[in-house]
Design a protein around this motif. Sequence first.
Motif, PDB file in Angstrom:
ATOM      1  N   VAL A 170     -43.302 -83.561 -37.583  1.00  0.00           N
ATOM      2  CA  VAL A 170     -43.372 -84.228 -38.884  1.00  0.00           C
ATOM      3  C   VAL A 170     -41.975 -84.624 -39.352  1.00  0.00           C
ATOM      4  O   VAL A 170     -41.758 -85.731 -39.874  1.00  0.00           O
ATOM      5  CB  VAL A 170     -44.061 -83.311 -39.914  1.00  0.00           C
ATOM      6  CG1 VAL A 170     -43.971 -83.923 -41.315  1.00  0.00           C
ATOM      7  CG2 VAL A 170     -45.523 -83.098 -39.527  1.00  0.00           C
ATOM      8  N   ALA A 171     -40.994 -83.713 -39.164  1.00  0.00           N
ATOM      9  CA  ALA A 171     -39.628 -84.003 -39.596  1.00  0.00           C
ATOM     10  C   ALA A 171     -39.035 -85.186 -38.832  1.00  0.00           C
ATOM     11  O   ALA A 171     -38.392 -86.072 -39.417  1.00  0.00           O
ATOM     12  CB  ALA A 171     -38.755 -82.759 -39.400  1.00  0.00           C
ATOM     13  N   MET A 172     -39.257 -85.222 -37.537  1.00  0.00           N
ATOM     14  CA  MET A 172     -38.730 -86.338 -36.732  1.00  0.00           C
ATOM     15  C   MET A 172     -39.409 -87.652 -37.103  1.00  0.00           C
ATOM     16  O   MET A 172     -38.761 -88.702 -37.138  1.00  0.00           O
ATOM     17  CB  MET A 172     -38.925 -86.033 -35.245  1.00  0.00           C
ATOM     18  CG  MET A 172     -37.957 -84.988 -34.699  1.00  0.00           C
ATOM     19  SD  MET A 172     -38.009 -84.822 -32.893  1.00  0.00           S
ATOM     20  CE  MET A 172     -39.634 -84.128 -32.657  1.00  0.00           C
ATOM     21  N   THR A 175     -37.788 -88.861 -40.241  1.00  0.00           N
ATOM     22  CA  THR A 175     -36.461 -89.411 -39.960  1.00  0.00           C
ATOM     23  C   THR A 175     -36.556 -90.814 -39.372  1.00  0.00           C
ATOM     24  O   THR A 175     -35.832 -91.734 -39.767  1.00  0.00           O
ATOM     25  CB  THR A 175     -35.706 -88.486 -38.991  1.00  0.00           C
ATOM     26  OG1 THR A 175     -35.575 -87.185 -39.589  1.00  0.00           O
ATOM     27  CG2 THR A 175     -34.332 -89.035 -38.680  1.00  0.00           C
ATOM     28  N   TYR A 176     -37.479 -90.998 -38.418  1.00  0.00           N
ATOM     29  CA  TYR A 176     -37.632 -92.303 -37.775  1.00  0.00           C
ATOM     30  C   TYR A 176     -38.094 -93.352 -38.779  1.00  0.00           C
ATOM     31  O   TYR A 176     -37.542 -94.457 -38.853  1.00  0.00           O
ATOM     32  CB  TYR A 176     -38.626 -92.198 -36.624  1.00  0.00           C
ATOM     33  CG  TYR A 176     -38.933 -93.546 -36.002  1.00  0.00           C
ATOM     34  CD1 TYR A 176     -38.076 -94.100 -35.058  1.00  0.00           C
ATOM     35  CD2 TYR A 176     -40.058 -94.261 -36.384  1.00  0.00           C
ATOM     36  CE1 TYR A 176     -38.336 -95.346 -34.504  1.00  0.00           C
ATOM     37  CE2 TYR A 176     -40.335 -95.512 -35.840  1.00  0.00           C
ATOM     38  CZ  TYR A 176     -39.472 -96.045 -34.891  1.00  0.00           C
ATOM     39  OH  TYR A 176     -39.724 -97.273 -34.359  1.00  0.00           O
ATOM     40  N   LEU A 177     -39.122 -93.010 -39.561  1.00  0.00           N
ATOM     41  CA  LEU A 177     -39.676 -93.987 -40.498  1.00  0.00           C
ATOM     42  C   LEU A 177     -38.672 -94.372 -41.588  1.00  0.00           C
ATOM     43  O   LEU A 177     -38.716 -95.480 -42.125  1.00  0.00           O
ATOM     44  CB  LEU A 177     -40.952 -93.429 -41.134  1.00  0.00           C
ATOM     45  CG  LEU A 177     -42.137 -93.225 -40.175  1.00  0.00           C
ATOM     46  CD1 LEU A 177     -43.286 -92.543 -40.890  1.00  0.00           C
ATOM     47  CD2 LEU A 177     -42.582 -94.555 -39.584  1.00  0.00           C
ATOM     48  N   ALA A 178     -37.770 -93.431 -41.912  1.00  0.00           N
ATOM     49  CA  ALA A 178     -36.790 -93.717 -42.957  1.00  0.00           C
ATOM     50  C   ALA A 178     -35.623 -94.562 -42.465  1.00  0.00           C
ATOM     51  O   ALA A 178     -34.942 -95.218 -43.260  1.00  0.00           O
ATOM     52  CB  ALA A 178     -36.257 -92.398 -43.534  1.00  0.00           C
ATOM     53  N   ILE A 190     -46.444 -92.491 -33.730  1.00  0.00           N
ATOM     54  CA  ILE A 190     -45.940 -91.415 -34.584  1.00  0.00           C
ATOM     55  C   ILE A 190     -47.054 -90.889 -35.484  1.00  0.00           C
ATOM     56  O   ILE A 190     -47.202 -89.671 -35.692  1.00  0.00           O
ATOM     57  CB  ILE A 190     -44.748 -91.910 -35.420  1.00  0.00           C
ATOM     58  CG1 ILE A 190     -43.541 -92.147 -34.510  1.00  0.00           C
ATOM     59  CG2 ILE A 190     -44.396 -90.909 -36.513  1.00  0.00           C
ATOM     60  CD1 ILE A 190     -42.357 -92.752 -35.219  1.00  0.00           C
ATOM     61  N   GLY A 191     -47.861 -91.804 -36.007  1.00  0.00           N
ATOM     62  CA  GLY A 191     -48.962 -91.385 -36.873  1.00  0.00           C
ATOM     63  C   GLY A 191     -49.926 -90.454 -36.163  1.00  0.00           C
ATOM     64  O   GLY A 191     -50.397 -89.462 -36.737  1.00  0.00           O
ATOM     65  N   GLU A 192     -50.234 -90.743 -34.896  1.00  0.00           N
ATOM     66  CA  GLU A 192     -51.134 -89.892 -34.127  1.00  0.00           C
ATOM     67  C   GLU A 192     -50.529 -88.506 -33.901  1.00  0.00           C
ATOM     68  O   GLU A 192     -51.224 -87.493 -33.976  1.00  0.00           O
ATOM     69  CB  GLU A 192     -51.450 -90.567 -32.789  1.00  0.00           C
ATOM     70  CG  GLU A 192     -52.317 -91.817 -32.928  1.00  0.00           C
ATOM     71  CD  GLU A 192     -52.468 -92.563 -31.618  1.00  0.00           C
ATOM     72  OE1 GLU A 192     -51.768 -92.187 -30.642  1.00  0.00           O
ATOM     73  OE2 GLU A 192     -53.271 -93.520 -31.557  1.00  0.00           O
ATOM     74  N   LYS A 193     -49.216 -88.472 -33.632  1.00  0.00           N
ATOM     75  CA  LYS A 193     -48.554 -87.174 -33.444  1.00  0.00           C
ATOM     76  C   LYS A 193     -48.564 -86.371 -34.738  1.00  0.00           C
ATOM     77  O   LYS A 193     -48.791 -85.147 -34.729  1.00  0.00           O
ATOM     78  CB  LYS A 193     -47.115 -87.383 -32.966  1.00  0.00           C
ATOM     79  CG  LYS A 193     -47.002 -87.902 -31.538  1.00  0.00           C
ATOM     80  CD  LYS A 193     -45.546 -88.049 -31.124  1.00  0.00           C
ATOM     81  CE  LYS A 193     -45.432 -88.521 -29.687  1.00  0.00           C
ATOM     82  NZ  LYS A 193     -44.015 -88.681 -29.255  1.00  0.00           N
ATOM     83  N   VAL A 194     -48.317 -87.035 -35.857  1.00  0.00           N
ATOM     84  CA  VAL A 194     -48.335 -86.337 -37.143  1.00  0.00           C
ATOM     85  C   VAL A 194     -49.744 -85.818 -37.440  1.00  0.00           C
ATOM     86  O   VAL A 194     -49.913 -84.697 -37.937  1.00  0.00           O
ATOM     87  CB  VAL A 194     -47.848 -87.267 -38.272  1.00  0.00           C
ATOM     88  CG1 VAL A 194     -48.098 -86.626 -39.642  1.00  0.00           C
ATOM     89  CG2 VAL A 194     -46.368 -87.574 -38.103  1.00  0.00           C
ATOM     90  N   GLN A 195     -50.769 -86.602 -37.131  1.00  0.00           N
ATOM     91  CA  GLN A 195     -52.142 -86.164 -37.344  1.00  0.00           C
ATOM     92  C   GLN A 195     -52.455 -84.919 -36.534  1.00  0.00           C
ATOM     93  O   GLN A 195     -53.072 -83.974 -37.044  1.00  0.00           O
ATOM     94  CB  GLN A 195     -53.122 -87.282 -36.976  1.00  0.00           C
ATOM     95  CG  GLN A 195     -53.232 -88.384 -38.024  1.00  0.00           C
ATOM     96  CD  GLN A 195     -54.255 -89.427 -37.623  1.00  0.00           C
ATOM     97  OE1 GLN A 195     -54.380 -89.783 -36.448  1.00  0.00           O
ATOM     98  NE2 GLN A 195     -54.998 -89.926 -38.606  1.00  0.00           N
ATOM     99  N   ARG A 196     -52.031 -84.899 -35.260  1.00  0.00           N
ATOM    100  CA  ARG A 196     -52.284 -83.719 -34.419  1.00  0.00           C
ATOM    101  C   ARG A 196     -51.530 -82.505 -34.948  1.00  0.00           C
ATOM    102  O   ARG A 196     -52.066 -81.393 -35.003  1.00  0.00           O
ATOM    103  CB  ARG A 196     -51.878 -84.004 -32.971  1.00  0.00           C
ATOM    104  CG  ARG A 196     -52.803 -84.959 -32.253  1.00  0.00           C
ATOM    105  CD  ARG A 196     -52.601 -84.889 -30.754  1.00  0.00           C
ATOM    106  NE  ARG A 196     -51.281 -85.355 -30.352  1.00  0.00           N
ATOM    107  CZ  ARG A 196     -51.000 -86.624 -30.053  1.00  0.00           C
ATOM    108  NH1 ARG A 196     -51.941 -87.548 -30.129  1.00  0.00           N
ATOM    109  NH2 ARG A 196     -49.790 -86.970 -29.677  1.00  0.00           N
ATOM    110  N   GLY A 197     -50.275 -82.711 -35.355  1.00  0.00           N
ATOM    111  CA  GLY A 197     -49.504 -81.601 -35.907  1.00  0.00           C
ATOM    112  C   GLY A 197     -50.115 -81.067 -37.186  1.00  0.00           C
ATOM    113  O   GLY A 197     -50.198 -79.854 -37.392  1.00  0.00           O
ATOM    114  N   ALA A 198     -50.560 -81.990 -38.047  1.00  0.00           N
ATOM    115  CA  ALA A 198     -51.184 -81.569 -39.306  1.00  0.00           C
ATOM    116  C   ALA A 198     -52.479 -80.814 -39.046  1.00  0.00           C
ATOM    117  O   ALA A 198     -52.774 -79.812 -39.710  1.00  0.00           O
ATOM    118  CB  ALA A 198     -51.443 -82.782 -40.188  1.00  0.00           C
ATOM    119  N   ALA A 199     -53.262 -81.267 -38.064  1.00  0.00           N
ATOM    120  CA  ALA A 199     -54.509 -80.584 -37.731  1.00  0.00           C
ATOM    121  C   ALA A 199     -54.236 -79.176 -37.212  1.00  0.00           C
ATOM    122  O   ALA A 199     -54.936 -78.213 -37.563  1.00  0.00           O
ATOM    123  CB  ALA A 199     -55.287 -81.387 -36.688  1.00  0.00           C
ATOM    124  N   SER A 200     -53.195 -79.047 -36.379  1.00  0.00           N
ATOM    125  CA  SER A 200     -52.834 -77.733 -35.845  1.00  0.00           C
ATOM    126  C   SER A 200     -52.395 -76.788 -36.957  1.00  0.00           C
ATOM    127  O   SER A 200     -52.826 -75.630 -37.025  1.00  0.00           O
ATOM    128  CB  SER A 200     -51.713 -77.886 -34.813  1.00  0.00           C
ATOM    129  OG  SER A 200     -51.306 -76.630 -34.325  1.00  0.00           O
TER     130      SER A 200
END
Length: 377
Positions: A170-172, A175-178, A190-200
């Motif tokens: 989420v932090a990375m 940083t990328y989006l900003a 990135i959105g898919e990775k954030v979704q998986r991290g949030a689900a975990s």
Amino acid sequence: MRLSSFITQNLEGILVEWEAFARTQGPSATHMSSLALRDHAKLILTTIAAEIETAQTPAQQKEKSRGMAPDGRGPESAAATHGTLRQLSGFSLIQLTAEFRALRATVLRLWLPKVEAITETSTSDMVRFNEAIDQALAESIVTYSRRAAAARDTFLAILGHDLRSPLATVAMAGTYLASAPPDADKIREIGEKVQRGAASMTSMVNDLLEYARVQLDGEIPIVAKPMDLMEICQPALENARAVHPNCPFEFSATGDLRAPFDRHRMQQVLSNLLNNAAQYRDDSAAVKMTASGEADAVVVTVQNHGPLIPPEARQAIFDPMVRLAGDDGGNGRSLRSIGLGLFIAREITEGHGGTLEVQSDAGRGTVFTVRVPRRTS
């Protein structure tokens, strides 16, 4: 008859009662073998018998009366080892203490009818016996507590480890989006990775909340309504696929799957079992979930192939504060789970009036079986 002689001559009868009492001590003992239930009991009893006959000075007796045990240097006693193994088997500290209370009562109940008259010798034997029981209990409690404290520290360390990876993702992403120029494909990735991290992380937080609820209230509230389990299986599979995109999942269903379910809770059970199977599988086969309707119950199995669970550990894996020796298979795998999922799954299943069991062998791999009755009493 001297108490020490009675103990050594009647070991088997005392051990039978020890085993019978130990088997009543909650879910952890239900599937334990006779050998595991009698763990070190014979050696504990022979040590107590020898202690009764060992000379003791008034100073030593006074130290014992003040709770001053021997310094503990030298080989670990049978009672100390017993405390460690009971913690690993999922016994509570209250259950461990109850074992020694029952042992004390059993020995005295069986011996006293053999005593024709209360003499100075018989009185001394009872005092020495009680001292020895108290000493053995103290040694067991020390090692049990030490092992439990280490398990709690490991629990917290693993929790921090588990949360760090999705938080870093989420932090990375932030940083990328900003800082980076817009890129639709990259943003989607990135959105898919954030979704998986949030689900975990959501799964872990939910399990922590349920664990806290059980510790405070004693049970997880279940509000069950008649429904088809298929309505629960599909969302659980979707969640598992989102968290483990590289894991193949297979699902099949047969028969009437209607029964009283708490939709949210039962989905949590299936999600936890699927996530656990995906985490510990090898690459030889997919994770398979099956649902079947029987005459009086709905049954769900979740199967994976990977490291096998030894028979003596098949109840301990449901205890979040037990970490099995060598459970990482040499690859650090245990550092990816805080062990709450299976505990929560069992609590919820039992709240439905059902059972959650595990079998693990080379032929079928590891199979968790959830059985929920069509009617709850």
